[in-house]
Design a protein around this motif. Structure first.
Motif, PDB file in Angstrom:
ATOM      1  N   THR A   1      37.432  38.967  42.464  1.00 43.19           N
ATOM      2  CA  THR A   1      36.909  38.841  43.832  1.00 43.19           C
ATOM      3  C   THR A   1      36.759  37.367  44.204  1.00 43.19           C
TER       4      THR A   1
ATOM      5  N   GLU B   1      34.077  35.936  45.324  1.00 38.91           N
ATOM      6  CA  GLU B   1      32.813  35.438  44.767  1.00 38.91           C
ATOM      7  C   GLU B   1      33.011  34.982  43.320  1.00 38.91           C
TER       8      GLU B   1
ATOM      9  N   ASN C   1      44.465  36.781  43.674  1.00 38.20           N
ATOM     10  CA  ASN C   1      45.404  37.355  44.637  1.00 38.20           C
ATOM     11  C   ASN C   1      44.763  38.579  45.256  1.00 38.20           C
ATOM     12  N   LEU C   2      44.881  38.701  46.566  1.00 39.83           N
ATOM     13  CA  LEU C   2      44.173  39.757  47.297  1.00 39.83           C
ATOM     14  C   LEU C   2      45.116  40.508  48.233  1.00 39.83           C
ATOM     15  N   VAL C   3      45.002  41.824  48.245  1.00 42.56           N
ATOM     16  CA  VAL C   3      45.752  42.615  49.221  1.00 42.56           C
ATOM     17  C   VAL C   3      44.839  43.020  50.373  1.00 42.56           C
ATOM     18  N   HIS C   4      43.657  42.404  50.425  1.00 43.73           N
ATOM     19  CA  HIS C   4      42.692  42.743  51.454  1.00 43.73           C
ATOM     20  C   HIS C   4      41.978  41.474  51.865  1.00 43.73           C
TER      21      HIS C   4
ATOM     22  N   THR D   1      38.991  38.901  53.036  1.00 40.70           N
ATOM     23  CA  THR D   1      37.583  38.766  52.666  1.00 40.70           C
ATOM     24  C   THR D   1      36.758  38.673  53.950  1.00 40.70           C
ATOM     25  N   THR D   2      35.447  38.538  53.802  1.00 40.59           N
ATOM     26  CA  THR D   2      34.601  38.373  54.986  1.00 40.59           C
ATOM     27  C   THR D   2      34.477  36.895  55.352  1.00 40.59           C
TER      28      THR D   2
END
Lengths: 169, 169
Positions: free
Chosen positions: A50, A52, A102-105, A107-108
């Motif tokens: 994540t 964070e 690596n992110l497929v979504h 973040t805020t």
């Protein structure tokens, strides 16, 4: 007569054994392959899960963070991923000098999308937790996008992210 | 003489081949095992990577979300993980009726820690994005903690989380 019976028996045994094998293969196929955190961007690299967690590691290791936004069903993401995973210099530099995510979504944190929510998009974050909006790619309308042909630019941007951490200490 | 030479040659060839194999084994050992998203909580389950992604799936699939906080070096987490991964009923219910997320790092959403940041901790979130602080375990000082011996309570809490979604529709 006995010979005929025996050969029929033999054929049956062979058929049953083949069917058994086919069924086994089908059952095996249904088992899912465990999802990896690398998602194909480098199985040998260590990935944060994540944002964070990645920020925590960046601060504690004093290494720049590299955030890769991508999507499984985006051909541009897939092409860049292939180039990224196959480039030995990038993999080595990533392994030794970066905290990786690596992110497929999304973040805020809106700082990770300085010019929008497109993919693929690579954003560098300093261990001081400042997003390095000044490290950009080649395209003025999508500053943080890279094509597979931009892999050398990406490598030099990675080197720049490392240098900026050291000179600003 | 030729025989002696030949046997020496043979010994050398065998030695080289053994050395080659040993080196290969050493190189192989250094390769890291790719990190999985399941982290041992169920390789066959589908795990969200981040809380944002998990919330998105919970809403779009109208399934409750189960967030498991744990740590690799916490023996209580490890023991619960083993019980969780080995319990067929839990794995089946988790696969069919839940959006799943396991985290080794806290999120920025304080609602996921109604009574503190301990591990292991299991928090249910409704697809309406409301944290179900009313679904608790056995311990009054750490309401969302479970021991391996509480696995049946966890199962009934999972069933409750499903039922609450359906009755509140």
């Amino acid at each position: 007569m006995v010979k005929v019976l025996l050969s029929i028996l033999l054929v049956l045994v062979v058929m049953i054994s083949i069917m058994g094998k086919t069924q086994k293969a089908a059952v095996k196929k249904e088992r899912r392959v465990p999802q990896t955190l690398s998602k194909g961007w480098g199985d040998q690299l260590i990935w944060a899960q994540t944002y964070e967690e990645a920020l925590f590691w960046a601060r504690s290791k004093n290494k720049p963070l590299m955030v890769i936004f991508h999507l499984d069903d985006c051909p541009h993401s897939q092409a860049l991923k292939k180039a990224f995973a196959e480039d030995e210099k990038i993999q080595k530099l990533a392994d030794e000098n970066f905290v990786l995510l690596n992110l497929v979504h999304e973040t805020t944190d809106k700082h990770l999308s300085p010019d929008g929510f497109y993919v693929p998009r690579i954003v560098f974050v300093d261990p001081s937790m400042v997003v390095r909006a000044d490290i950009t790619g080649r395209y003025s309308n999508r500053k943080y996008a890279y094509e597979p042909s931009d892999i050398k630019l990406l490598l030099s941007n990675m080197e720049r992210a490392i240098k900026l951490v050291k000179t600003e200490l």
